[in-house]
Scaffold this motif. Structure first.
Motif, PDB file in Angstrom:
ATOM      1  N   GLY A   1      33.888   5.738   6.077  1.00 20.32           N
ATOM      2  CA  GLY A   1      34.786   4.982   5.091  1.00 20.32           C
ATOM      3  C   GLY A   1      35.466   3.695   5.771  1.00 20.32           C
ATOM      4  N   VAL A   2      35.936   3.910   6.839  1.00 20.28           N
ATOM      5  CA  VAL A   2      36.500   2.436   7.190  1.00 20.28           C
ATOM      6  C   VAL A   2      35.453   1.495   7.349  1.00 20.28           C
ATOM      7  N   ILE A   3      34.144   1.594   7.690  1.00 24.24           N
ATOM      8  CA  ILE A   3      33.296   0.851   7.902  1.00 24.24           C
ATOM      9  C   ILE A   3      32.883   0.091   6.526  1.00 24.24           C
ATOM     10  N   GLY A   4      32.705   1.221   5.537  1.00 26.97           N
ATOM     11  CA  GLY A   4      32.475   0.844   4.186  1.00 26.97           C
ATOM     12  C   GLY A   4      33.743  -0.190   3.496  1.00 26.97           C
ATOM     13  N   MET A   5      34.703   0.250   3.754  1.00 26.12           N
ATOM     14  CA  MET A   5      36.158  -0.539   3.172  1.00 26.12           C
ATOM     15  C   MET A   5      36.115  -2.169   3.799  1.00 26.12           C
ATOM     16  N   VAL A   6      35.818  -2.095   5.173  1.00 25.00           N
ATOM     17  CA  VAL A   6      35.869  -3.422   5.802  1.00 25.00           C
ATOM     18  C   VAL A   6      34.629  -4.250   5.213  1.00 25.00           C
ATOM     19  N   LEU A   7      33.533  -3.748   5.151  1.00 29.04           N
ATOM     20  CA  LEU A   7      32.289  -4.300   4.483  1.00 29.04           C
ATOM     21  C   LEU A   7      32.557  -4.511   3.055  1.00 29.04           C
ATOM     22  N   ALA A   8      33.146  -3.804   2.340  1.00 29.25           N
ATOM     23  CA  ALA A   8      33.605  -4.406   0.843  1.00 29.25           C
ATOM     24  C   ALA A   8      34.563  -5.310   0.969  1.00 29.25           C
ATOM     25  N   TYR A   9      35.742  -5.299   1.744  1.00 27.28           N
ATOM     26  CA  TYR A   9      36.555  -6.417   1.692  1.00 27.28           C
ATOM     27  C   TYR A   9      35.989  -7.566   1.889  1.00 27.28           C
ATOM     28  N   LEU A  10      35.081  -7.611   3.127  1.00 23.12           N
ATOM     29  CA  LEU A  10      34.481  -8.982   3.510  1.00 23.12           C
ATOM     30  C   LEU A  10      33.465  -9.542   2.301  1.00 23.12           C
ATOM     31  N   ILE A  11      32.927  -8.503   1.695  1.00 18.41           N
ATOM     32  CA  ILE A  11      31.884  -9.067   0.699  1.00 18.41           C
ATOM     33  C   ILE A  11      32.630  -9.584  -0.601  1.00 18.41           C
ATOM     34  N   CYS A  12      33.907  -9.081  -0.910  1.00 22.58           N
ATOM     35  CA  CYS A  12      34.739  -9.429  -2.002  1.00 22.58           C
ATOM     36  C   CYS A  12      35.278 -10.654  -1.773  1.00 22.58           C
TER      37      CYS A  12
END
Length: 405
Positions: free
Chosen positions: A333-344
Motif C-alpha cells: 500500500g505504501v509503495i502504491g501510494m507513493v507511486l500514485a502521488y508521484l504520477i499525479c
C-alpha cells in the motif's frame, strides 16, 4: 509483539524460494491496485473540478423560478422581501424561451435568454467570449451573444453586422399554432460568441430583457427566473433556506449544484463504479496473499508448536499471521501510494498524458489529489487484508502440530 514476529517472518529467508516470490507478487499486486485506484480517483476529481468550474462560470449561485408555469409576476413587496435576505450580492432578472434563429437556408433552435444589465455580475460569462463582444443591444435594436455552436449552425459572423438574422418566438396571443400566426419574428445581429462547453455552446443565446418581454407580451415585472450571486459561497445553503422561507411554496429556490443535479449524480456514480471495478485488482492480490500466508504457515509449523509449548494462545498465533498479512499489505500500500502521488504530481507539472481528439477545453487529463481518496484506498486495502489473512491465520491457530519430524 505480533508485529515483531510478522516483520521477522517477512524479512527472513524461507526454505522454499517460492514463498518469497509469492509474497512479493502479492505486495506488487497490492501496490499496482493502490496506484490505479488513487490515480483514477484523482483524474475523476480533476474532471469534476473542471466541470464545476465551467458551471460556476455559466450558472448563478442561486436561481429562483416559479413552482408552476413558465413565468411569474414579481410585485414590489416580494422584491423588497428578497432584498432583505442577508447574503445576496446581486440580483438579475431573466426571461427564457425556446426560439428559432434563421439565416437564409440555415436555421437552428435556441434557448434565448433575455437578461438585464446585472446579468454578468451573477456569472463569469464575459470571460468566455471567444470573439466579438458581450452586447445584448436594446429593445429597438436587439443583439445576440450566442454560443459558438449556434453561430456555426446559422453561419453568423459577429464581425459582419448589417446582414441580420431572423429570430422567431412563440406568439402567446395566437389562438392556434401555425407558421403564419403562431410565431413572431424580429431581425437581430450577433455581437459576440462564447465558448464554455458544448452543452451550452449549442443551446444558449442571450439578448436584452425588455426585447424578449416585448416579443412575448410580458409585463415589465414578469420574469421566468431571478438569478443571484451571493456574497460568501460558504453561506450558499443558508441564503437558499432564507429565500425559500421568504418566498414560500410558490417558488423553487435552487443552488448551482441543484440546477445541475443529474450531471453531478452521474459523475459520482461513474466514479464509484470505476472504484468498484478497480478494487477487483486488490481482490486478486488477496488470493496471492492467501497463498503466501498459507505456505508461510506450513513453513513455520515448528515455530508455531514451540510458541504453543511455551504458553502462546491460539489468539496470539492468529494475530501473528494476521499481522503478517498487514505487513504485506502495508508495504504494498505504501509503495502504491507513493507511486500514485508521484504520477499525479508529474501529470500536474508536465501534463504528459494527453486527451485525444483535440475538441476538449483542455488537451490533457486533469488531476486533483484528495486526502480522502488516500484514506479510502487505505481502508480498502485494510479490509482486503482482513479478508485475505483471516483464513490462513485461523488455520495456523487451530491446527495441531508436532515437533517430531
Amino acid at each position: 509483539m505480533e508485529l515483531l514476529f510478522a516483520w521477522r517472518y517477512f524479512k527472513s529467508k524461507k526454505s522454499t524460494n517460492a514463498i518469497n516470490i509469492i509474497a512479493w507478487i502479492s505486495v506488487l499486486a497490492i501496490a499496482v491496485g493502490t496506484t490505479a485506484l488513487i490515480v483514477v480517483l484523482s483524474v475523476f476529481n480533476g474532471f469534476e473540478d473542471l466541470v464545476k468550474t465551467l458551471y460556476t462560470d455559466f450558472y448563478s449561485d442561486i436561481k429562483v423560478a416559479p413552482a408552476k408555469g413558465k413565468f411569474f409576476v414579481l410585485d414590489n413587496n416580494q422584491l423588497a422581501a428578497i432584498k432583505k435576505v442577508t447574503g445576496i450580492k446581486q440580483l438579475s432578472f431573466v426571461v427564457e424561451e425556446k426560439a428559432m434563429l434563421l439565416n437564409g437556408d440555415f436555421q437552428t433552435i435556441v434557448s434565448i435568454k433575455g437578461v438585464d444589465e446585472h446579468f454578468t455580475a451573477t456569472n463569469n460569462l464575459n470571460a468566455h467570449i471567444s470573439h466579438g463582444k458581450y452586447d445584448v443591444g436594446t429593445t429597438d435594436k436587439p443583439m445576440l451573444v450566442a454560443g459558438v455552436g449556434i453561430e456555426n449552425a446559422v453561419v453568423a459572423d459577429p464581425g459582419k453586422q448589417g446582414l441580420p438574422l431572423t429570430l422567431y418566438l412563440p406568439d402567446r396571443s395566437a389562438t392556434s399554432f401555425s407558421a403564419e400566426n403562431g410565431m413572431r419574428s424580429f431581425n437581430v445581429d450577433v455581437s459576440g460568441a462564447f465558448t464554455v462547453q458544448q452543452e451550452f455552446d449549442n443551446k444558449y443565446a442571450f439578448t436584452n430583457l425588455p426585447f424578449i418581454q416585448y416579443m412575448l407580451d410580458l409585463k415589465a415585472n414578469e420574469y421566468s427566473a431571478i438569478e443571484m450571486a451571493v456574497s460568501n459561497p460558504d453561506d450558499l445553503n443558508k441564503v437558499k433556506k432564507n429565500l425559500q422561507r421568504t418566498l414560500g411554496d410558490n417558488f423553487i429556490v435552487r443552488t448551482r449544484l441543484e440546477q445541475n443535479q443529474s450531471l453531478f449524480t452521474v459523475m459520482q456514480v461513474e466514479k464509484w463504479f470505476i472504484y468498484g471495478v478497480l478494487s477487483l485488482i486488490l481482490l486478486v492480490a488477496a488470493f496471492n496473499m492467501i497463498g503466501a500466508l498459507t505456505m508461510l504457515v506450513m513453513e513455520k509449523q515448528k515455530d508455531i508448536t514451540l510458541l504453543k509449548a511455551v504458553g502462546a494462545s491460539d489468539n496470539l498465533i492468529q494475530r501473528i499471521f494476521l499481522s503478517e498479512g498487514f505487513v504485506l499489505a502495508t508495504v504494498g500500500g505504501v509503495i502504491g501510494m507513493v507511486l500514485a502521488y508521484l504520477i499525479c504530481v508529474i501529470q500536474l507539472q508536465f501534463k504528459l498524458v494527453k486527451l485525444q481528439g483535440g475538441t476538449f477545453i483542455i488537451d490533457y487529463y486533469p488531476v486533483k489529489m484528495s486526502g480522502w481518496d488516500f484514506i479510502l484506498v487505505a481502508c480498502t486495502v485494510f479490509l482486503v487484508t482482513i479478508f485475505a489473512a483471516w483464513i490462513p491465520a485461523r488455520k495456523a491457530s487451530v491446527q495441531a502440530y508436532s515437533l517430531k519430524s
